[in-house]
Design a protein around this motif. Structure first.
Motif, short mmCIF file in Angstrom:
data_model
loop_
_atom_site.label_atom_id
_atom_site.label_comp_id
_atom_site.label_asym_id
_atom_site.label_seq_id
_atom_site.Cartn_x
_atom_site.Cartn_y
_atom_site.Cartn_z
N SER A 26 0.83 -1.20 0.00
CA SER A 26 0.00 0.00 0.00
C SER A 26 0.86 1.25 0.00
O SER A 26 2.07 1.20 0.24
N ALA A 27 0.22 2.36 -0.29
CA ALA A 27 0.86 3.67 -0.22
C ALA A 27 -0.16 4.65 0.33
O ALA A 27 -1.26 4.78 -0.21
N THR A 28 0.19 5.32 1.42
CA THR A 28 -0.67 6.36 1.97
C THR A 28 -0.39 7.68 1.27
O THR A 28 0.62 7.84 0.57
N TYR A 29 -1.28 8.64 1.50
CA TYR A 29 -1.06 9.96 0.91
C TYR A 29 0.22 10.59 1.48
O TYR A 29 0.95 11.28 0.76
N GLY A 30 0.49 10.32 2.75
CA GLY A 30 1.72 10.84 3.33
C GLY A 30 2.96 10.25 2.67
O GLY A 30 3.94 10.96 2.40
N GLN A 31 2.91 8.95 2.37
CA GLN A 31 4.04 8.30 1.71
C GLN A 31 4.22 8.81 0.28
O GLN A 31 5.36 8.94 -0.19
N LEU A 32 3.14 9.12 -0.39
CA LEU A 32 3.24 9.69 -1.74
C LEU A 32 3.92 11.06 -1.69
O LEU A 32 4.76 11.38 -2.53
N ARG A 33 3.56 11.86 -0.71
CA ARG A 33 4.18 13.18 -0.56
C ARG A 33 5.67 13.05 -0.22
O ARG A 33 6.51 13.79 -0.75
N GLU A 34 5.99 12.10 0.66
CA GLU A 34 7.40 11.88 1.02
C GLU A 34 8.20 11.40 -0.19
O GLU A 34 9.35 11.82 -0.38
N ARG A 35 7.59 10.55 -0.97
CA ARG A 35 8.29 10.05 -2.16
C ARG A 35 8.53 11.17 -3.16
O ARG A 35 9.57 11.21 -3.82
N ALA A 36 7.57 12.08 -3.27
CA ALA A 36 7.74 13.21 -4.18
C ALA A 36 8.92 14.07 -3.77
O ALA A 36 9.67 14.59 -4.61
N ALA A 37 9.11 14.21 -2.46
CA ALA A 37 10.20 15.04 -1.96
C ALA A 37 11.56 14.37 -2.08
O ALA A 37 12.59 15.04 -2.00
N ALA A 38 11.57 13.04 -2.29
CA ALA A 38 12.82 12.29 -2.31
C ALA A 38 13.10 11.63 -3.65
O ALA A 38 13.86 10.66 -3.72
#
Length: 461
Positions: A26-38
């Motif tokens: 799974s991917a949460t919205y928080g993880q998607l945002r973190e991935r965008a930053a990294a």
């Protein structure tokens, strides 16, 4: 990124699940945002992604969008040679999920085990508004892409969510490839309201697909005409899916008898059947025909999505004419070379669809194509390309059928079954998408050109 150009609303809580697979990934919205930053991108440029319906690859798409990185999506079936040609043409900064090592690129594995290849030299520059590139055609087409701006993708996602009534508690499922504009729009329209998507690459005819629909309490399923023909053959019954609220159909015209069948069978179990019409050049969808409109006008393509407008350019005395769509979701233009990546909006929100039709009130009715581009099983095919292929083999031409290509052959020297198999293989579609009929003589206009109107009238005779 915030405001009108953000695909994910800022109010969506970080712990909310955006994507989840049958295996529990799974991917949460928080993880998607973190991935965008990294994102592992030391310099700007286009990211080319070979798509699969997996949580990791879809997360890569979302992260790139949130980070303002332009991304080109290609289907997983694209061959190594075609990928190499696209890389040479567009000079992307990175290539994702492609197993063959590319010359001039270094390899790394990122989160989820997805393979990234990073360009060792500078990438082709891109326009700041460019967000997504989608291929324009099937196997016969050139490597041409539709260029979509950030605002076009966001506005279309929000319009679809509004038009369909998507809510944050809803859950979609990846019943279509997300490199296909319709499949992508299903994901986008759910992200736009903080909803979720069940991720699978299982076909709709499999038990795995329907088990996931039940286990994940899926509320909506999308399909092309072939999907619904298969479901009808399966005698699909939605009565055991209490969480399913509605299904949508686009990607080509579903015949009226099939429309009526699904309207009635779904209504009996308290669910809705919704028909839509769209084009990649308009990001995804242009119209929505909800159940109540289909009950009144079974053949309609629907009303324009919120924020869009349809106009008809017709000759005096005729209600039928060329269909033009006006809206913020219209593409920037096409790309065929790396130089096209830096050009801005060329259409100003006005799209000549290439379709012919008329309006009854706000309801659109489509009557044909002004350009010979058709959809078969959701794949765009140029009939001119098909005719070129046929003419190398004898006197034969092609017209559009119901989710099929209808070929009329004048020469009895051509074996219809063999021609049918060869054409289906050439186009990369199932055999049922091609029909071949032998005629005594092809109808001609006084100019000597083929009379396509007469041929179209022969379809299904």
């Amino acid at each position: 990124m915030s405001g009108e150009r953000s695909l994910v609303p800022e109010w969506v809580r970080s712990e909310v699940v955006a994507l989840r697979s049958a295996t529990g990934q799974s991917a949460t919205y928080g993880q998607l945002r973190e991935r965008a930053a990294a994102l592992p991108l030391p310099s700007p440029g286009l990211v080319l992604v070979k798509t699969t319906n997996s949580v990791d690859v879809i997360s890569t798409y979302v992260a790139c969008f949130l980070a303002g990185v332009p991304i080109a999506l290609i289907d997983q079936s694209v061959t190594d040679d075609v990928v190499a040609s696209l890389v040479e043409t567009y000079q992307p900064i990175a290539v994702v999920n492609h197993s063959a090592v590319l010359h001039g690129y270094s390899v790394s594995l990122e989160s989820g085990g997805t393979m990234w290849q990073h360009r060792e030299g500078p990438a082709a520059p891109t326009h700041p508004d460019l967000a997504v590139m989608l291929a324009t055609s099937g196997s016969t087409g050139s490597p041409k892409f539709v260029k979509l701006s950030r605002s076009a993708v966001v506005s279309n996602a929000r319009s679809i969510a509004e038009g369909l009534g998507v809510r944050d508690e809803h859950r979609a499922i990846t019943s279509l490839p997300f490199s296909y504009s319709y499949g992508l729009s299903v994901i986008n329209s759910h992200l736009a309201v903080g909803a979720s998507t069940a991720v699978t690459d299982a076909a709709v005819v499999t038990k795995d697909f329907w088990n996931l629909v039940r286990n994940e309490r899926v509320s909506t399923i999308a399909g092309v005409p072939t999907t619904y023909k298969m479901l009808r053959q399966m005698r699909w019954d939605a009565s055991d899916l209490p969480h399913l609220e509605y299904v949508t159909q686009a990607g080509g015209r579903l015949p009226d008898p099939d429309r009526l069948h699904f309207l009635d069978t779904l209504a009996r179990v308290g669910k809705d059947f919704v028909v839509m019409y769209g084009q990649t050049e308009a990001t995804a969808r242009i119209t929505i025909a909800p159940t109540e409109l289909l009950r009144e006008h079974l053949s309609t393509a629907g009303r324009a999505i919120p924020g869009g407008q349809l106009t008809i350019s017709s000759e005096a005395g005729s209600r039928e004419g060329a269909v033009t769509y006006h809206g913020p979701n219209v593409m920037m233009g096409y790309a065929s070379t790396a130089e096209d990546l830096v050009t801005g909006d060329e259409l100003g929100g006005i799209l000549e669809t290439g379709d012919l039709g008329y309006l009854v009130g706000e309801a659109l009715f489509l009557t044909g194509r002004s350009k010979r581009i058709v959809k078969v099983f959701g794949v765009r095919v140029s009939l001119d390309d098909v005719d070129g292929w046929l003419q190398q083999r004898g006197a034969a031409v092609a017209v559009q059928g119901d989710d099929s290509i209808e070929v009329f052959v004048e020469s009895h020297d051509l074996e219809a079954p063999e021609l049918r198999r060869s054409l289906a293989d050439y186009l990369g579609i199932h055999l049922t998408g091609v029909r071949v009929t032998t005629v005594e003589k092809l109808p001609l206009l006084s100019s000597g050109k083929v009379d396509f109107i007469t041929l179209q009238g022969w379809v299904g005779r």
